[in-house]
Scaffold this motif. Structure first.
Motif, PDB file in Angstrom:
ATOM      1  N   GLN A  90       3.887 -11.015 -36.082  1.00 45.33           N
ATOM      2  CA  GLN A  90       5.307 -11.286 -36.239  1.00 45.33           C
ATOM      3  C   GLN A  90       5.857 -10.647 -37.514  1.00 45.33           C
ATOM      4  OE1 GLN A  90       6.147 -15.541 -34.856  1.00 45.33           O
ATOM      5  NE2 GLN A  90       3.959 -15.328 -34.569  1.00 45.33           N
ATOM      6  N   GLN A 104       3.232 -10.881 -29.171  1.00 45.11           N
ATOM      7  CA  GLN A 104       4.188 -11.036 -30.255  1.00 45.11           C
ATOM      8  C   GLN A 104       5.102  -9.816 -30.352  1.00 45.11           C
ATOM      9  OE1 GLN A 104       2.230 -13.264 -33.753  1.00 45.11           O
ATOM     10  NE2 GLN A 104       0.571 -12.132 -32.806  1.00 45.11           N
ATOM     11  N   MET A 130       0.180 -14.927 -44.155  1.00 38.73           N
ATOM     12  CA  MET A 130       1.552 -14.453 -44.039  1.00 38.73           C
ATOM     13  C   MET A 130       2.008 -14.501 -42.578  1.00 38.73           C
ATOM     14  SD  MET A 130       2.626 -10.798 -45.608  1.00 38.73           S
ATOM     15  CE  MET A 130       2.773 -11.203 -47.323  1.00 38.73           C
ATOM     16  N   PRO A 166      -2.428 -20.731 -39.119  1.00 42.79           N
ATOM     17  CA  PRO A 166      -3.804 -20.854 -38.614  1.00 42.79           C
ATOM     18  C   PRO A 166      -4.323 -22.280 -38.549  1.00 42.79           C
ATOM     19  CG  PRO A 166      -3.796 -19.944 -40.847  1.00 42.79           C
ATOM     20  CD  PRO A 166      -2.376 -19.939 -40.372  1.00 42.79           C
ATOM     21  N   SER A 199       2.938 -17.100 -47.393  1.00 41.93           N
ATOM     22  CA  SER A 199       4.325 -16.641 -47.270  1.00 41.93           C
ATOM     23  C   SER A 199       4.834 -17.129 -45.946  1.00 41.93           C
ATOM     24  CB  SER A 199       4.409 -15.109 -47.252  1.00 41.93           C
ATOM     25  OG  SER A 199       3.816 -14.561 -48.385  1.00 41.93           O
ATOM     26  N   ASP A 200       5.880 -17.901 -45.963  1.00 42.03           N
ATOM     27  CA  ASP A 200       6.458 -18.383 -44.703  1.00 42.03           C
ATOM     28  C   ASP A 200       7.952 -18.505 -44.875  1.00 42.03           C
ATOM     29  OD1 ASP A 200       7.087 -20.082 -42.269  1.00 42.03           O
ATOM     30  OD2 ASP A 200       4.912 -20.018 -42.102  1.00 42.03           O
ATOM     31  N   ALA A 220       9.847 -16.366 -47.431  1.00 42.48           N
ATOM     32  CA  ALA A 220      10.036 -15.070 -46.778  1.00 42.48           C
ATOM     33  C   ALA A 220      11.404 -15.003 -46.113  1.00 42.48           C
ATOM     34  CB  ALA A 220       8.939 -14.856 -45.740  1.00 42.48           C
ATOM     35  N   LYS A 230      15.780  -9.787 -42.332  1.00 38.36           N
ATOM     36  CA  LYS A 230      14.818  -8.717 -42.579  1.00 38.36           C
ATOM     37  C   LYS A 230      15.303  -7.421 -41.959  1.00 38.36           C
ATOM     38  CE  LYS A 230      10.531  -9.586 -42.299  1.00 38.36           C
ATOM     39  NZ  LYS A 230       9.172 -10.169 -42.316  1.00 38.36           N
ATOM     40  N   ARG A 244       1.284 -21.466 -22.692  1.00 40.57           N
ATOM     41  CA  ARG A 244       2.631 -21.597 -23.229  1.00 40.57           C
ATOM     42  C   ARG A 244       3.613 -22.295 -22.310  1.00 40.57           C
ATOM     43  NH1 ARG A 244      -0.318 -18.031 -25.361  1.00 40.57           N
ATOM     44  NH2 ARG A 244       0.101 -17.382 -27.481  1.00 40.57           N
ATOM     45  N   HIS A 281       5.058 -20.766 -29.863  1.00 39.57           N
ATOM     46  CA  HIS A 281       3.894 -21.078 -30.693  1.00 39.57           C
ATOM     47  C   HIS A 281       3.960 -22.442 -31.368  1.00 39.57           C
ATOM     48  CE1 HIS A 281       3.059 -16.523 -30.887  1.00 39.57           C
ATOM     49  NE2 HIS A 281       2.851 -17.038 -29.720  1.00 39.57           N
ATOM     50  N   LEU A 322     -10.678 -26.988 -29.008  1.00 40.35           N
ATOM     51  CA  LEU A 322     -11.386 -25.806 -28.515  1.00 40.35           C
ATOM     52  C   LEU A 322     -12.445 -25.337 -29.500  1.00 40.35           C
ATOM     53  CD1 LEU A 322      -8.190 -24.132 -27.198  1.00 40.35           C
ATOM     54  CD2 LEU A 322     -10.126 -24.810 -25.780  1.00 40.35           C
ATOM     55  N   LEU A 355      -9.887 -18.976 -25.930  1.00 35.96           N
ATOM     56  CA  LEU A 355      -8.906 -20.057 -26.077  1.00 35.96           C
ATOM     57  C   LEU A 355      -8.475 -20.655 -24.745  1.00 35.96           C
ATOM     58  CD1 LEU A 355      -6.873 -18.321 -28.886  1.00 35.96           C
ATOM     59  CD2 LEU A 355      -8.219 -20.406 -29.139  1.00 35.96           C
TER      60      LEU A 355
END
Ligand SMILES: Nc1nc2c(c(=O)[nH]1)N[C@H]1C(S)=C(S)[C@@H](COP(=O)(O)OP(=O)(O)OC[C@H]3O[C@@H](n4cnc5c(=O)[nH]c(N)nc54)[C@H](O)[C@@H]3O)O[C@H]1N2
Ligand SMILES: Nc1nc2c(c(=O)[nH]1)N[C@H]1C(S)=C(S)[C@@H](COP(=O)(O)OP(=O)(O)OC[C@H]3O[C@@H](n4cnc5c(=O)[nH]c(N)nc54)[C@H](O)[C@@H]3O)O[C@H]1N2
Ligand code: SF4
Ligand SMILES: [Mo]
Length: 876
Positions: free
Chosen positions: A98, A324, A390, A394, A417-418, A435, A441, A582, A588, A670, A683
């Protein structure tokens, strides 16, 4: 402003307009070749995700707000100290598809050229790594051969492990358009998905058995003389070995049907259609990639396209659907730990030397770094001393997520960084860096068909937020590499990236943006969507048309692949296979989409789907809560009984984190098994057990503030003007009034208690404005009626309404608003029902009257069901 959607890899063009009040409205860009004016529900709701609520606005060090210099000095010092004391491999980055290409390029250059370690991996490892590895084995490079026009022009589309109707909605609409003119669609997926609604054939294969199905297809093509011998001998190698492997696994149709758990007639039909249809596209996604034999699955698919010569020509080819927005850009800059940059790698020392020379790098990494799962294992073992995360989460999205959380908690130095505050991962940061987000951006992304599009800024970054590339460059400069990180803009980085792609290339690497290396700032600003490789006369829609591949001898490879058992299989303790994926309206870990009420309303709770036979055997009914226990950890989910599942398999969505629910995430459940070639985690396949959890009490809280309730189980959802939190517990809260006051954020003005029936209800008002409502009881209700929730969208509660607040129902005579069916146009299911009852009989009529179903179209199947139900009712 013309820009690009920041969600899926379709890469739709967006026209966005910032109003004087700061509100942003969006619509599809009619001139963008990916979507020609359309957007799906997520894209349409972009304007609503731009509020500042929850945004991370200042840098923080150890929880204290600081200025940028302080934060960046701390990052540089943390990285320098770790590298000096423990060597460069004690430092790592974990980044994301992303990021924009320019951000990604900066990270990769800093680590691989200057820090001197290839410990940069990305969430693309969880997403695309098997396809990357499969493409390289077959084509010699990571290249998607075809383009979206091939979907428009195909006569057969085979979707393998893809729920495109929900995950790539705009491409799915293009496939439906092809179907409307006569093309067929086959869906290969263990469960029945929304994508199956417009399929001519659904093959609910046994999870993990794709290699067998495609090996069988290869053998079938040969038996039926449907291979392209000329193409095979002129342009490929390895056919005989691949065929021998296939024939050993799949001697005949019955062996395939038995192994895949499919009806022989269905397999035969699929094989017949494939054999007879020259213009066939095989699209694949996570049901293929996220497997302990994901790379082999990819090559099994590529083998049948190579064997039949169906590649590089209009209307046909294998087609990896990227997840993504910039999964592809990350692959181009070499964002994975086993890649270098611009399609160069560590296998060839000449590549390492060449990139080093181009960068004038003082410390080129010479060997691959750690892949995501191994990287976090290294963090857990204390081998990584400084980690910069970033644009990814996770602590939620990796398998064995509780172990990841523990590893993060134990890591001496974590930088995150988020764009938002309060994610499961930011909670572990020593340094937090704000960010700039979408709309602020500026840079480029590459979609599934290799098309590079511009994301453009439509407003300034709020607070102190800064672009990711800037953060990286600032740290690079502080570490003493001022010249190498002197970029003043994303355009500077793009030019360097394009120049590297062309550097000593001479046709040896497919990825080439040479002509873009000299773009002026104005030309970069105005860059039109273009497909790489970019030549002097423009982009390239389709590769391999001349039968030349990117291997040293120019020939593609068919790879012999054999059926393998998944890493973990069912056992007496864990008799079910948990599959994950999904939902239509969430992205996500919900950090953006989870804040939009109309997106939350399609599915407001994490669930586990189970076949009716399995449910009966486990003594579960629809709506129960169940503990789903895996090898690594557990989740507690609402049971959804559905024929869409095949017996023995369960499905749960991936979106809930600990921020939105107590135990709604599947990450902990998992195990961290990976594909040996690609390192991609499995996954879609975790053995689990399932048992009913019968709470002692249930209830809900509706309030204006975000609270983390003290309850055994909870799930929170945003609604207009409030947040609804469902609650359940084993034992009754000890100090009931104190507990209630904490949840309500103050003392209640209204309450109702019936100890005998085990009912307790409270409402807190500020003047006439409703602030919070809390219901708990032994027999429910488990969720609020919509009327009550809607009171929070009103400035005041009237005297007539007040007595109803604690009644558990809407005042007599009012209609409830209900679940949103069409998220694009915010149309409630009740309105569609009413329209059907009033006599509308087709999706077109409903669309004309209410607009429902006219956006991305992914609710059309539900509208059809409502119409069918109504007809049924009349008939009955
Ligand atoms: N709404 C929405 N759209 C998204 C995203 C999102 O979060 N929300 N995320 C984006 C991202 S990053 C990605 S990677 C893509 C993912 O897009 P998809 O891959 O289409 O989505 P998933 O739901 O992860 O998985 C696809 C299907 O694989 C099936 N499957 C499981 N096991 C097997 C198997 O052994 N064989 C086969 N053939 N199929 C199997 C599952 O049942 C599931 O329906 O979506 C993108 N688009
Ligand atoms: N069980 C299971 N697990 C899975 C999957 C599955 O199918 N099943 N799918 C896997 C796949 S394919 C994927 S792609 C991953 C996705 O998993 P993640 O990448 O962990 O999920 P996101 O929620 O997209 O995280 C993105 C983060 O970046 C932040 N962000 C947004 N924009 C920016 C920006 O411009 N800069 C910065 N610095 N931050 C930003 C967001 O707020 C958010 O916190 O999940 C993987 N995990
Ligand atoms: S299909 Fe939807 S999520 Fe994907 S890029 Fe287009 S609008 Fe965005
Ligand atoms: Mo993904």
């Amino acid at each position: 402003m013309r820009t690009t959607c920041p969600y899926c890899g379709v890469g739709c063009g967006v026209l966005a307009e910032a109003g004087a009040d700061g509100a942003v409205t969006v619509q599809g860009d009619p001139d963008h070749p990916a979507n020609r004016g359309r957007l799906c529900s997520k894209g349409m709701a972009l304007g609503e995700t731009l509020g500042l609520h929850g945004r991370l606005l200042t840098p923080e060090v150890n929880g204290r707000a600081v200025d940028w210099d302080t934060a960046l000095d701390a990052v540089a010092e943390g990285f320098r100290a770790a590298a000096e004391q423990h060597g460069p491999d004690s430092v790592a980055f974990y980044v994301s598809g992303q990021l924009l290409t320019e951000d990604y390029y900066a990270v990769n250059k800093l680590m691989k050229g200057f820090v001197g370690s290839a410990n940069v991996d990305t969430n693309s490892r969880l997403c695309m790594a098997s396809t990357v590895a499969g493409h390289k084995r077959a084509f010699g490079a990571d290249v998607v051969p075809g383009c979206y026009e091939d979907l428009d022009g195909c006569d057969l589309a085979v979707l393998v492990g893809s729920n495109a109707a929900w995950c790539h909605p705009i491409l799915h609409r293009r496939l439906e358009a092809a179907r409307a003119r006569g093309a067929r669609i086959v869906v290969i997926d263990p469960r029945r998905t929304a994508t199956c609604d417009s399929a001519d054939l659904h093959l609910p294969l046994r999870p993990g058995s794709d290699v067998l199905l495609f090996n069988g297809l290869l053998a079938h093509l040969v038996r039926n003389g449907a291979i392209d011998g000329e193409f095979l001998s002129a342009h490929t190698k390895g056919f005989a070995d691949a065929l021998a492997a296939a024939e050993r696994d799949a001697p005949d149709l019955d062996a395939v049907a038995a192994g895949c758990g499919l009806r022989a007639t269905d397999v035969a039909r699929f094989y017949r259609w494939f054999t007879a249809t020259e213009r066939t596209v095989t699209l694949f996604s996570q049901g293929v990639n996220q497997s302990s034999q994901g790379t082999d699955k990819v090559n099994a698919i590529l083998n049948v396209h190579l064997a039949s010569g169906r590649i590089g020509k209009p209307g046909m080819g294998p087609f990896s659907l990227t997840g993504q927005p910039n999964a592809m850009g990350g692959r181009e800059v070499g964002g994975l730990a086993n890649q270098l940059a611009a399609h160069m790698g560590f296998d060839d020392p000449a590549d390492v030397e060449r990139v080093g020379r181009f960068w004038q790098a003082p410390a080129m990494a010479a060997k691959p770094g750690l892949k995501a799962v191994d990287l976090f294992q290294a963090v857990a073992e204390g081998r990584i001393k400084a980690l910069w995360i970033m644009a990814t989460n996770p602590a939620v999205s990796l398998p064995d997520a509780d172990a990841v959380r523990a590893a993060l908690a134990a890591c001496p130095f974590v930088v995150v960084s988020d764009a938002v505050h309060g994610t499961d991962t930011t909670a572990h940061a020593h340094v937090l860096l704000p960010a700039s987000a979408w709309g602020e951006k500026d840079g480029t992304v590459t979609n599934s068909e290799r098309r590079i599009s511009r994301q453009r800024a439509l407003r300034p970054s709020p607070g102190a937020a800064m672009p990711d590339w800037w953060q990286v460059a600032q740290v690079g400069r502080r570490l003493g590499w001022g010249e190498a990180f002197a970029w003043a803009s994303s355009a500077d980085i793009f030019r360097e990236h394009a120049a590297l792609s062309a550097f000593e290339n001479g046709g040896s690497r497919a990825f080439d943006l040479g002509p873009l290396a000299g773009l002026t700032d104005a030309a970069y600003d105005a860059l039109e969507p273009v497909q790489w490789p970019v030549r002097a006369d423009g982009g390239t829609a389709r590769l391999f048309a001349d039968g030349r591949f990117v291997t040293p001898d120019g020939r593609a490879r068919l790879v012999p692949v054999r059926v393998k058992r998944p890493a973990h299989v069912v056992s007496v303790e864990h008799p079910f296979i948990l599959n994950t994926g999904r939902l239509r309206d969430q992205w996500h870990t919900m950090t953006r989409t989870g804040t939009v009420p109309r997106l939350a309303s399609h599915t407001d709770e994490p669930f586990v789907a189970i076949h009716p036979d399995d449910a009966a055997e486990q003594d579960l009914t629809d709506g129960d809560l169940a503990v789903v226990e895996g090898i690594a950890g557990r989740a507690v989910l609402r049971v959804r009984v559905t024929e869409d599942q095949t017996p023995g398999t369960l499905f749960a969505p991936i979106h809930w984190s600990r921020r939105f629910a107590s135990e709604g995430g599947v990450g902990p459940v998992l195990p961290a098994a990976t594909d040996p070639v690609s390192g991609q985690p499995e996954l879609k396949h975790g053995p689990v057990s399932l048992r009913r959890w019968e709470p002692g009490w249930t209830g809900f809280l509706i309030g204006r503030a975000e609270v983390v309730p003290d309850a055994d189980w909870w799930v929170g959802t945003v609604r207009d003007g409030c947040r609804v939190t469902l609650l359940a517990g084993d034992a009754w809260p000890a100090d009931l009034e104190g507990w209630a006051a904490r949840l309500l954020g103050g003392v209640a003005r209204l309450d109702l208690h019936d100890g005998g029936r085990g009912v307790h209800r409270w409402a807190r008002l500020d003047g006439d404005r409703l602030e919070a409502v809390l219901f708990i009881g032994i027999d429910g209700p488990q969720r609020p009626c919509d009327w009550l929730v809607a009171r929070f969208a009103e400035p005041a509660v009237s005297a007539e309404e007040r007595p109803w607040l604690l009644s558990g129902q809407a005042p007599s005579g009012t209609t409830e608003c209900g679940r949103v069916l069409c998220a694009c146009w915010n149309v409630a299911e009740a309105r569609v029902r009413a329209a059907v009852e009033a006599g509308l009989t087709s999706v077109q009529e409903i669309g004309a009257a209410l607009k429902a179903g006219t956006g991305c179209g992914s609710c059309v199947s539900e509208i059809k069901e409502l119409i069918a139900d109504a007809r049924h009712d009349v008939a009955a």
